[in-house]
Design a protein around this motif. Structure first.
Motif, short mmCIF file in Angstrom:
data_model
loop_
_atom_site.label_atom_id
_atom_site.label_comp_id
_atom_site.label_asym_id
_atom_site.label_seq_id
_atom_site.Cartn_x
_atom_site.Cartn_y
_atom_site.Cartn_z
N ALA A 58 -15.25 16.29 -31.49
CA ALA A 58 -14.50 16.09 -32.74
C ALA A 58 -15.06 14.91 -33.52
O ALA A 58 -14.32 14.18 -34.18
CB ALA A 58 -13.02 15.88 -32.44
N ALA A 59 -16.39 14.72 -33.43
CA ALA A 59 -17.08 13.64 -34.17
C ALA A 59 -16.45 12.28 -33.90
O ALA A 59 -16.36 11.43 -34.80
CB ALA A 59 -17.07 13.95 -35.67
N GLY A 60 -16.02 12.06 -32.66
CA GLY A 60 -15.48 10.77 -32.28
C GLY A 60 -14.07 10.49 -32.78
O GLY A 60 -13.58 9.38 -32.67
N LYS A 61 -13.40 11.52 -33.32
CA LYS A 61 -12.07 11.31 -33.91
C LYS A 61 -10.95 12.04 -33.18
O LYS A 61 -9.82 12.06 -33.64
CB LYS A 61 -12.10 11.75 -35.39
CG LYS A 61 -13.11 10.98 -36.23
CD LYS A 61 -13.17 11.54 -37.63
CE LYS A 61 -14.24 10.81 -38.46
NZ LYS A 61 -14.41 11.40 -39.80
N GLY A 62 -11.26 12.67 -32.06
CA GLY A 62 -10.28 13.53 -31.40
C GLY A 62 -9.38 12.85 -30.40
O GLY A 62 -8.86 13.51 -29.50
N VAL A 63 -9.17 11.55 -30.54
CA VAL A 63 -8.33 10.81 -29.59
C VAL A 63 -7.20 10.12 -30.35
O VAL A 63 -7.44 9.44 -31.35
CB VAL A 63 -9.15 9.76 -28.81
CG1 VAL A 63 -8.26 8.98 -27.86
CG2 VAL A 63 -10.29 10.44 -28.06
N VAL A 64 -5.95 10.29 -29.88
CA VAL A 64 -4.81 9.63 -30.51
C VAL A 64 -4.02 8.87 -29.46
O VAL A 64 -3.96 9.27 -28.29
CB VAL A 64 -3.88 10.64 -31.24
CG1 VAL A 64 -4.58 11.22 -32.46
CG2 VAL A 64 -3.41 11.74 -30.32
N LEU A 65 -3.43 7.75 -29.89
CA LEU A 65 -2.66 6.89 -28.98
C LEU A 65 -1.23 6.76 -29.51
O LEU A 65 -0.89 5.78 -30.19
CB LEU A 65 -3.30 5.50 -28.87
CG LEU A 65 -4.58 5.38 -28.05
CD1 LEU A 65 -5.78 5.88 -28.85
CD2 LEU A 65 -4.83 3.93 -27.66
N GLY B 269 -9.83 21.27 -35.52
CA GLY B 269 -10.44 22.59 -35.40
C GLY B 269 -10.37 23.11 -33.97
O GLY B 269 -9.42 22.84 -33.23
N ASP B 270 -11.40 23.86 -33.59
CA ASP B 270 -11.43 24.45 -32.25
C ASP B 270 -11.53 23.42 -31.14
O ASP B 270 -11.27 23.72 -29.97
CB ASP B 270 -12.61 25.44 -32.14
CG ASP B 270 -12.42 26.66 -33.02
OD1 ASP B 270 -11.25 26.94 -33.38
OD2 ASP B 270 -13.41 27.32 -33.37
N ALA B 271 -11.93 22.19 -31.50
CA ALA B 271 -12.03 21.12 -30.49
C ALA B 271 -10.67 20.87 -29.84
O ALA B 271 -10.60 20.39 -28.70
CB ALA B 271 -12.55 19.84 -31.11
N GLY B 272 -9.59 21.19 -30.55
CA GLY B 272 -8.25 20.94 -30.02
C GLY B 272 -7.59 22.14 -29.38
O GLY B 272 -6.40 22.12 -29.09
N ALA B 273 -8.36 23.20 -29.12
CA ALA B 273 -7.79 24.37 -28.44
C ALA B 273 -7.32 24.01 -27.03
O ALA B 273 -6.38 24.60 -26.50
CB ALA B 273 -8.81 25.50 -28.39
N GLU B 274 -8.00 23.06 -26.43
CA GLU B 274 -7.59 22.51 -25.14
C GLU B 274 -7.45 21.01 -25.32
O GLU B 274 -8.25 20.38 -26.01
CB GLU B 274 -8.62 22.82 -24.06
CG GLU B 274 -8.22 22.33 -22.68
CD GLU B 274 -9.18 22.78 -21.58
OE1 GLU B 274 -8.79 22.73 -20.40
OE2 GLU B 274 -10.32 23.17 -21.93
N VAL B 275 -6.41 20.44 -24.69
CA VAL B 275 -6.20 19.00 -24.79
C VAL B 275 -6.13 18.38 -23.40
O VAL B 275 -5.76 19.04 -22.42
CB VAL B 275 -4.92 18.62 -25.58
CG1 VAL B 275 -4.99 19.10 -27.01
CG2 VAL B 275 -3.68 19.13 -24.87
N VAL B 276 -6.47 17.11 -23.36
CA VAL B 276 -6.29 16.29 -22.16
C VAL B 276 -5.21 15.28 -22.47
O VAL B 276 -5.29 14.56 -23.48
CB VAL B 276 -7.59 15.56 -21.77
CG1 VAL B 276 -7.35 14.66 -20.57
CG2 VAL B 276 -8.71 16.55 -21.49
#
Length: 642
Positions: free
Chosen positions: A157-164, A185-192
């Motif tokens: 996610a271009a280094g932006k796919g992490v939220v706190l 986008g599709d990067a969030g189809a699965e989450v950790v």
């Protein structure tokens, strides 16, 4: 000579950011490299051995054809996206060596879910976690747990796919944004979803050929856009190395229990990793070093501090990684410190405008400018991205490295330019108060502006500035009474001897020195000081003695207060102002630190003009004090490279 040139290597470097310019810069220093082709490159990747080429890096066959056409013997891949889709696999099959992992090894970054499961399989220390592909299951999990979490989009996610998130409600909103509204986008189809850890972070990068692991000095970057680590996340606003948070003992732990374990684990699973493996670490005070994530490439802006510290030929390192002979190469790093400061476009990381003309890069000395979002258009260097460039300084200490970096970035300018002035603040020792002494002869109106700034509600300045004393040559000067009102030590120093005779300028200044001595000032301000200081005094306080003058020097140099304002009106000037400058023996001739200006109206009198300028003087002095404080900390130059 021709044979020698023909034997030099041609390297193809894929990418367009500051990381790639740094890699190209370092590769070009190799005596074994004749040419570095960069695709697509930026405004800095041209000239000398560097050459930009037009190439669709997503078309792997076109890349392979270009390699054959140009006689490329090594391809270095900067960003993660091409690696995640298998560019290394295709080129390797085509007979070209690639510095960068093949697709199945790059999955350690491309899928955070895979990465967390991999760490669990190989006993690599990391936070507790769960992976989810089902939104309702993830939602139920968040409602059931009590601890704070980090939510990560599993894909790239271009280094932006992490939220706190701070609360459960916020976590549920974030989850919906990622999995339902497809924020990434599709990067969030699965989450950790993993447990939130605490402690300082460190970027731990290593070269590897799939077996041998050579760890680099630890680095720390600054993700937030604003000073004090405030505001939204960015790709990185600066970095420094080595980061003292990673002690030699912790460094050895990370090498053996994180990086080496990861490389060995990947190899055992049939995923030989070649290139740079990057472990993002958190030094949790209770659990010790914990792995936040793995990246399959150099970091940005960490590269801009790590490669300048590399003392070994980068081409030789890359070649050894590709050939599997890294154990035969003695990889060394300079025993120095490095710091890089990122200049970003106005509005970044949100909406920003491209195409702003950049000036001053050619004036940078004792530092290196690495281009990122730049382009050359119509003969001008222009902005072409959010993070525009980075300036890296080296030094025998972190303060020296920071000083060189800030001296460099101080020369560069473009409309809307923004950069942080507190890079490496975590590594610098706590600052003491800056002790400021004031010499004055009049009412001290400008001193009041400084006092007001220190004591204004919410001001951080009390912890930074201490007006340690005020000295005057006039016993009834208003500035002394003003000082006493705020419990600032106030001293009258007479210019007469015991017989009532006026002492020499040098003798008087020695008396002033005696009055100042107990307070040990770092900086002396002349505020309405109606005396010319001696050459000896200037010498003793060289570059620590500032004066505010009521004109835009060099105009009206030597003039005093009301006389200057009267002269401005008489001359018909449309603009006037004030100047804060270094004090030298020659009156009003010292290096200019700050100037502030205002318009001169047709109805202005010397008195109204004085009021206008005096308001500016207070602002200029406050800015000058802060600038000097940063200079003393080694994180910013005074104008002119103080």
């Amino acid at each position: 000579m021709a044979d020698s040139k023909a034997s030099l290597a041609t390297v193809l470097l894929i990418g367009s950011g500051g990381r790639e310019h740094t890699m190209a810069w370092k590769l070009s220093q190799s005596p074994k490299v004749g040419k570095v082709l960069v695709a697509p490159g930026n405004g800095g990747t041209l000239g000398g051995k560097l050459e930009k080429i037009k190439l669709d890096v997503n078309d792997h066959k076109a890349v392979l054809d270009a390699c054959k056409k140009h006689g490329v013997s090594l391809v270095a891949v900067g960003p993660e996206a091409p690696l995640a889709v298998g560019i290394a696999d295709f080129l390797t099959k085509g007979g070209v060596g690639v510095f960068g992992p093949q697709k199945n090894a790059a999955e350690i970054e491309a899928s955070k879910a895979f990465s967390k499961d991999f760490m669990a399989r190989h006993n690599i220390p990391t936070a507790e976690y769960k992976n989810f592909t089902d939104y309702k299951e993830a939602q139920a999990y968040l409602k059931a747990i009590k601890h704070k979490v980090v939510i990560k989009a599993s894909g790239l996610a271009a280094g932006k796919g992490v939220v706190l998130p701070e609360t459960t409600e916020e976590a549920l909103e974030n989850l919906e944004s990622i999995m339902v509204n497809k924020e990434f986008g599709d990067a969030g189809a699965e989450v950790v979803i993993e447990e939130l850890l605490g402690g300082p972070e460190a970027s731990c990068l290593a070269f590897t050929d799939g077996t041998t692991v050579i760890i680099m000095p630890a680095a720390q970057d600054h993700k937030r856009i604003f000073e004090g680590d405030k505001g939204p996340n960015t790709g990185g606003m600066g970095a420094y190395s080595p980061a003292p948070v990673l002690t030699p003992e912790l460094r050895e732990f990370v090498l053996k229990n994180v990086l080496q374990k990861a490389v060995d684990g990947l190899r055992k699973e049939g995923r030989r990793f070649v290139g740079v493996l990057y472990a993002g670490m958190m030094i949790d005070p209770k659990k010790g070093p914990q792995t936040l994530e793995f990246n399959c490439r150099f970091g940005d802006p960490e590269t801009q501090v790590l490669l300048p510290l590399l003392d070994t030929d980068l081409y030789e390192v890359m070649k050894a990684c590709v050939d599997g002979t890294l154990d035969k190469l003695d990889v060394k790093f300079k025993n120095k410190h490095a710091a890089t400061i990122v200049a970003a476009s106005g509005g970044y990381p949100k909406k920003y405008v491209k195409g702003k003309v950049i000036t001053g890069t050619e004036d940078v000395k004792n530092a290196v400018v690495f281009h990122a979002g730049t382009k050359v258009e119509d003969g001008n260097l222009k902005t072409n991205g959010g993070r525009v460039l980075a300036v890296t300084g080296l030094g025998n200490s972190l303060r020296e490295a920071l000083g060189n970096a800030y001296s460099g970035i101080d020369k560069i300018s473009f409309e809307g330019m923004q950069y942080r002035r507190d890079i490496a603040h975590r590594a610098l020792p706590p600052q003491r108060q800056l002790r400021v002494a004031v010499l004055g002869s009049t009412r001290g109106t400008d001193l009041q502006a400084i006092i007001d700034k220190i004591h204004e509600p919410g001001s951080k300045d009390p912890s930074k500035i201490d007006v340690c004393c005020v000295v005057s040559n006039r016993s009834k000067a208003g500035i002394l009474e003003r000082a006493k009102k705020y419990s600032i030590p106030a001293h009258f120093v007479s210019c007469k001897d015991e017989e009532g005779k006026t002492v020499s300028r040098e003798q008087y200044d020695e008396r002033v020195e005696e009055a100042l001595k107990p307070y040990k000032p770092d900086l002396i301000l002349l505020i309405g000081y109606m005396r010319i200081v001696s050459g000896a005094f200037c010498k003793r306080w060289e570059r620590r003695l500032l004066n505010v003058h009521p004109s835009l020097l060099p105009k009206y140099a030597g003039g005093m207060d009301g006389d200057v304002h009267e002269a401005v009106i008489k001359a018909g000037d449309k603009e006037t102002g004030c100047t804060v400058h270094m004090v030298e023996e020659k009156v009003d001739a010292g290096e200019i630190i700050i100037q502030k200006s205002c318009s001169v109206d047709s109805k202005d009198t010397p008195e109204t003009l004085k009021a206008k300028v005096q308001a500016l003087e207070g602002e200029a002095l406050i800015e000058s004090i802060d600038k000097f404080r940063r200079y003393m900390l080694g994180v910013e130059p005074m104008r002119g490279g103080c």
